[in-house]
Design a protein around this motif. Structure first.
Motif, PDB file in Angstrom:
ATOM      1  N   MET A   1      25.812 -15.135   2.400  1.00 22.62           N
ATOM      2  CA  MET A   1      26.457 -15.156   3.711  1.00 22.62           C
ATOM      3  C   MET A   1      27.018 -16.542   3.994  1.00 22.62           C
ATOM      4  O   MET A   1      26.493 -17.546   3.521  1.00 22.62           O
ATOM      5  CB  MET A   1      25.444 -14.778   4.801  1.00 22.62           C
ATOM      6  CG  MET A   1      25.013 -13.326   4.787  1.00 22.62           C
ATOM      7  SD  MET A   1      23.776 -12.938   6.090  1.00 22.62           S
ATOM      8  CE  MET A   1      22.299 -13.640   5.349  1.00 22.62           C
ATOM      9  N   ASP A  97      30.871 -15.545   8.249  1.00 21.75           N
ATOM     10  CA  ASP A  97      30.470 -14.157   8.456  1.00 21.75           C
ATOM     11  C   ASP A  97      29.727 -13.984   9.774  1.00 21.75           C
ATOM     12  O   ASP A  97      29.842 -12.951  10.432  1.00 21.75           O
ATOM     13  CB  ASP A  97      29.555 -13.695   7.316  1.00 21.75           C
ATOM     14  CG  ASP A  97      30.225 -13.757   5.963  1.00 21.75           C
ATOM     15  OD1 ASP A  97      31.391 -13.316   5.862  1.00 21.75           O
ATOM     16  OD2 ASP A  97      29.597 -14.253   5.006  1.00 21.75           O
ATOM     17  N   THR A 146      21.290  -8.269  18.443  1.00 20.38           N
ATOM     18  CA  THR A 146      21.748  -9.652  18.228  1.00 20.38           C
ATOM     19  C   THR A 146      20.906 -10.686  18.969  1.00 20.38           C
ATOM     20  O   THR A 146      21.191 -11.883  18.884  1.00 20.38           O
ATOM     21  CB  THR A 146      23.219  -9.817  18.663  1.00 20.38           C
ATOM     22  OG1 THR A 146      23.333  -9.544  20.072  1.00 20.38           O
ATOM     23  CG2 THR A 146      24.131  -8.889  17.883  1.00 20.38           C
ATOM     24  N   GLU A 344      16.609 -13.860   7.456  1.00 23.09           N
ATOM     25  CA  GLU A 344      17.605 -13.254   6.577  1.00 23.09           C
ATOM     26  C   GLU A 344      17.766 -11.768   6.876  1.00 23.09           C
ATOM     27  O   GLU A 344      18.886 -11.245   6.924  1.00 23.09           O
ATOM     28  CB  GLU A 344      17.206 -13.467   5.126  1.00 23.09           C
ATOM     29  CG  GLU A 344      18.286 -13.098   4.127  1.00 23.09           C
ATOM     30  CD  GLU A 344      17.871 -13.474   2.716  1.00 23.09           C
ATOM     31  OE1 GLU A 344      18.579 -14.289   2.093  1.00 23.09           O
ATOM     32  OE2 GLU A 344      16.825 -12.957   2.243  1.00 23.09           O
ATOM     33  N   LYS A 345      16.639 -11.082   7.097  1.00 27.57           N
ATOM     34  CA  LYS A 345      16.703  -9.654   7.447  1.00 27.57           C
ATOM     35  C   LYS A 345      17.459  -9.454   8.755  1.00 27.57           C
ATOM     36  O   LYS A 345      18.280  -8.529   8.886  1.00 27.57           O
ATOM     37  CB  LYS A 345      15.301  -9.068   7.565  1.00 27.57           C
ATOM     38  CG  LYS A 345      15.297  -7.582   7.910  1.00 27.57           C
ATOM     39  CD  LYS A 345      13.899  -7.028   8.067  1.00 27.57           C
ATOM     40  CE  LYS A 345      13.944  -5.532   8.318  1.00 27.57           C
ATOM     41  NZ  LYS A 345      14.756  -5.147   9.503  1.00 27.57           N
ATOM     42  N   TRP A 346      17.186 -10.320   9.747  1.00 24.54           N
ATOM     43  CA  TRP A 346      17.886 -10.219  11.036  1.00 24.54           C
ATOM     44  C   TRP A 346      19.386 -10.399  10.848  1.00 24.54           C
ATOM     45  O   TRP A 346      20.180  -9.610  11.360  1.00 24.54           O
ATOM     46  CB  TRP A 346      17.326 -11.270  11.995  1.00 24.54           C
ATOM     47  CG  TRP A 346      17.907 -11.258  13.369  1.00 24.54           C
ATOM     48  CD1 TRP A 346      18.268 -10.171  14.117  1.00 24.54           C
ATOM     49  CD2 TRP A 346      18.195 -12.406  14.190  1.00 24.54           C
ATOM     50  NE1 TRP A 346      18.744 -10.565  15.350  1.00 24.54           N
ATOM     51  CE2 TRP A 346      18.713 -11.928  15.411  1.00 24.54           C
ATOM     52  CE3 TRP A 346      18.037 -13.773  13.998  1.00 24.54           C
ATOM     53  CZ2 TRP A 346      19.092 -12.789  16.440  1.00 24.54           C
ATOM     54  CZ3 TRP A 346      18.403 -14.630  15.029  1.00 24.54           C
ATOM     55  CH2 TRP A 346      18.932 -14.140  16.229  1.00 24.54           C
ATOM     56  N   VAL A 348      21.224  -9.946   8.158  1.00 22.45           N
ATOM     57  CA  VAL A 348      21.792  -8.819   7.418  1.00 22.45           C
ATOM     58  C   VAL A 348      21.902  -7.597   8.321  1.00 22.45           C
ATOM     59  O   VAL A 348      22.907  -6.867   8.290  1.00 22.45           O
ATOM     60  CB  VAL A 348      20.936  -8.523   6.173  1.00 22.45           C
ATOM     61  CG1 VAL A 348      21.355  -7.196   5.537  1.00 22.45           C
ATOM     62  CG2 VAL A 348      21.056  -9.648   5.157  1.00 22.45           C
ATOM     63  N   ASP A 349      20.876  -7.353   9.131  1.00 27.76           N
ATOM     64  CA  ASP A 349      20.920  -6.221  10.059  1.00 27.76           C
ATOM     65  C   ASP A 349      22.094  -6.326  11.017  1.00 27.76           C
ATOM     66  O   ASP A 349      22.795  -5.339  11.280  1.00 27.76           O
ATOM     67  CB  ASP A 349      19.610  -6.133  10.851  1.00 27.76           C
ATOM     68  CG  ASP A 349      18.449  -5.594  10.026  1.00 27.76           C
ATOM     69  OD1 ASP A 349      18.675  -5.162   8.891  1.00 27.76           O
ATOM     70  OD2 ASP A 349      17.313  -5.626  10.535  1.00 27.76           O
ATOM     71  N   LEU A 351      24.952  -7.918  10.584  1.00 31.98           N
ATOM     72  CA  LEU A 351      26.206  -7.685   9.859  1.00 31.98           C
ATOM     73  C   LEU A 351      26.378  -6.216   9.504  1.00 31.98           C
ATOM     74  O   LEU A 351      27.489  -5.676   9.524  1.00 31.98           O
ATOM     75  CB  LEU A 351      26.258  -8.559   8.615  1.00 31.98           C
ATOM     76  CG  LEU A 351      26.358 -10.073   8.881  1.00 31.98           C
ATOM     77  CD1 LEU A 351      26.295 -10.849   7.580  1.00 31.98           C
ATOM     78  CD2 LEU A 351      27.633 -10.411   9.637  1.00 31.98           C
ATOM     79  N   ASN A 352      25.280  -5.546   9.178  1.00 32.31           N
ATOM     80  CA  ASN A 352      25.362  -4.137   8.853  1.00 32.31           C
ATOM     81  C   ASN A 352      25.660  -3.249  10.055  1.00 32.31           C
ATOM     82  O   ASN A 352      26.190  -2.135   9.907  1.00 32.31           O
ATOM     83  CB  ASN A 352      24.058  -3.661   8.193  1.00 32.31           C
ATOM     84  CG  ASN A 352      23.903  -4.175   6.781  1.00 32.31           C
ATOM     85  OD1 ASN A 352      24.882  -4.569   6.143  1.00 32.31           O
ATOM     86  ND2 ASN A 352      22.679  -4.183   6.277  1.00 32.31           N
ATOM     87  N   PHE A 353      25.303  -3.737  11.262  1.00 39.32           N
ATOM     88  CA  PHE A 353      25.541  -2.959  12.473  1.00 39.32           C
ATOM     89  C   PHE A 353      26.977  -3.061  12.955  1.00 39.32           C
ATOM     90  O   PHE A 353      27.408  -2.348  13.849  1.00 39.32           O
ATOM     91  CB  PHE A 353      24.618  -3.441  13.607  1.00 39.32           C
ATOM     92  CG  PHE A 353      23.190  -3.007  13.436  1.00 39.32           C
ATOM     93  CD1 PHE A 353      22.877  -1.846  12.732  1.00 39.32           C
ATOM     94  CD2 PHE A 353      22.159  -3.753  13.990  1.00 39.32           C
ATOM     95  CE1 PHE A 353      21.553  -1.445  12.577  1.00 39.32           C
ATOM     96  CE2 PHE A 353      20.832  -3.357  13.837  1.00 39.32           C
ATOM     97  CZ  PHE A 353      20.534  -2.208  13.132  1.00 39.32           C
ATOM     98  N   GLN A 354      27.737  -4.023  12.376  1.00 38.50           N
ATOM     99  CA  GLN A 354      29.093  -4.244  12.883  1.00 38.50           C
ATOM    100  C   GLN A 354      29.987  -3.048  12.551  1.00 38.50           C
ATOM    101  O   GLN A 354      29.927  -2.511  11.441  1.00 38.50           O
ATOM    102  CB  GLN A 354      29.693  -5.516  12.276  1.00 38.50           C
ATOM    103  CG  GLN A 354      28.932  -6.768  12.648  1.00 38.50           C
ATOM    104  CD  GLN A 354      28.730  -6.907  14.152  1.00 38.50           C
ATOM    105  OE1 GLN A 354      29.696  -6.922  14.912  1.00 38.50           O
ATOM    106  NE2 GLN A 354      27.483  -6.982  14.575  1.00 38.50           N
TER     107      GLN A 354
END
Length: 355
Positions: A1, A97, A146, A344-346, A348-349, A351-354
């Motif tokens: 990222m 990102d 977020t 890192e999990k937060w 990624v989550d 970015l995946n929710f976008q």
């Protein structure tokens, strides 16, 4: 990222004015870089910390939120460093990102819908201002997942947050903290010296027990500091100033305990895990974040809030605590690796929710 971290606007990184959030930002940044992510930090002019990549922004510092009334209007000084930092963010956001906000201030939340890149908001304090509460709740509703907090106790001070809510805790570089099994007859108190930290109660403990108290931290309220000294003239106190981590842990590790005396809901309490990393038990009021860190009777003692007698009783029971247990708990839950996993999990989550 590719991550853009935006620091607190109340002081330069490394100055101590930002309190625990400075250490959190530093440790999260180091761990994200170790994991191979690209990182840039935006911070007030004068910021300097090892080899961290920092863009320094000039301007007048923001007033700390703790000094304002709950109903106070949102305000910024002329040539605000907060506004200048976020103007810079707007100019460069296409290169990243994710934007990660560490400022406990209204403006970054307000700007979130107008930015093209998602913003992760790490909230570093409990509820202090009505206007800020409102905008945090609004963003939690509008941009799912977020908003991140240190602890559930801290998040509970904000009404009507929309899940998912992330509880991210904290972590430290354990290699910087040396274990000590044989302490001296002394206590420690660490933190910003300002009324909400309740330092006078630690003075009272030192005066009553005659155990020397080592005080370390930035003096944020000089009149408050002077008054405490006048009120407890016989307390065996040594003020060591705002010192480096290396010097702080050298003194701290030789103490029998760290005393924490928060008058407010402490979001976390990085000083608690710094003490435990040295094998030093923590005696704290059972209020806010420290209650989620300290295992009562195992790594320290949780005391009824504002009970000086409770603090004094706890100091007499320190022989019950195994200092190695304190160190072991920190290695398990508060290492940089554990911290990095959570953040890192937060990220990624988000970015995946976008869409």
């Amino acid at each position: 990222m590719k991550l853009l971290f935006v620091s607190t606007p109340v002081g330069a990184l490394g100055s101590g004015l930002g309190g625990g959030v400075e250490l959190s930002l530093y440790n999260i940044a180091q761990e994200m870089m170790r994991r191979g992510h690209d990182l840039q930090i935006v911070a007030p002019a004068g910021s300097a910390w090892d080899n961290l990549p920092i863009v320094q922004i000039s301007g007048n510092l923001q007033i700390i939120a703790q000094s304002l009334e709950r109903e106070a209007a949102i305000a910024m000084p002329e040539n605000s460093v907060l506004a200048n930092m976020w103007d810079y963010v707007r100019q460069v956001e296409d290169e990243y990102d994710l934007i990660v906000n560490f400022a406990y201030d209204w403006l970054p939340f307000y700007l979130t819908p107008f930015l093209k890149r998602p913003v992760a908001h790490f909230v570093s304090m409990g509820s202090l201002a009505d206007a800020l509460d409102q905008i945090i709740i609004q963003i939690s509703q509008q941009f799912s997942g977020t908003i991140g907090f240190y602890t559930a106790a801290q998040a509970a001070t904000f009404p009507e947050l929309t899940p998912p809510i992330y509880y991210l805790s904290s972590g430290i570089d354990l290699s910087l903290y040396q274990f000590c099994s044989e302490p001296k007859q002394q206590l420690a108190w660490l933190g910003r010296i300002s009324p909400e930290k309740g330092l006078e109660d630690a003075f009272a403990v030192a005066e009553s027990t005659t155990i020397p108290l080592k005080v370390m931290g930035k003096i944020q309220d000089e009149s408050y500091w002077q008054k405490i000294q006048q009120d407890y003239p016989n307390a065996p106190i040594e003020y060591l100033g705002f010192v480096s981590t290396k010097e702080m842990q050298r003194v701290l590790r030789e103490c029998r305990a760290l005393i924490m005396t928060p008058r407010w809901v402490e979001a976390f309490g990085n000083v608690a895990i710094e003490a435990l990393a040295c094998g030093v038990p923590v005696i704290s009021y059972s209020r806010g974040g420290p209650a989620s860190i300290i295992q009562d009777g195992e790594t320290g003692f949780l005391v009824e809030p504002d009970s000086i007698d409770g603090l004094i009783v706890a100091t007499k029971q320190l022989d019950r605590i195994n200092r190695q247990t304190c160190r072991d708990r920190t290695q398990k839950e508060f290492s940089l690796e554990a911290l990095g996993e959570r953040f890192e999990k937060w990220f990624v989550d988000i970015l995946n929710f976008q869409p």
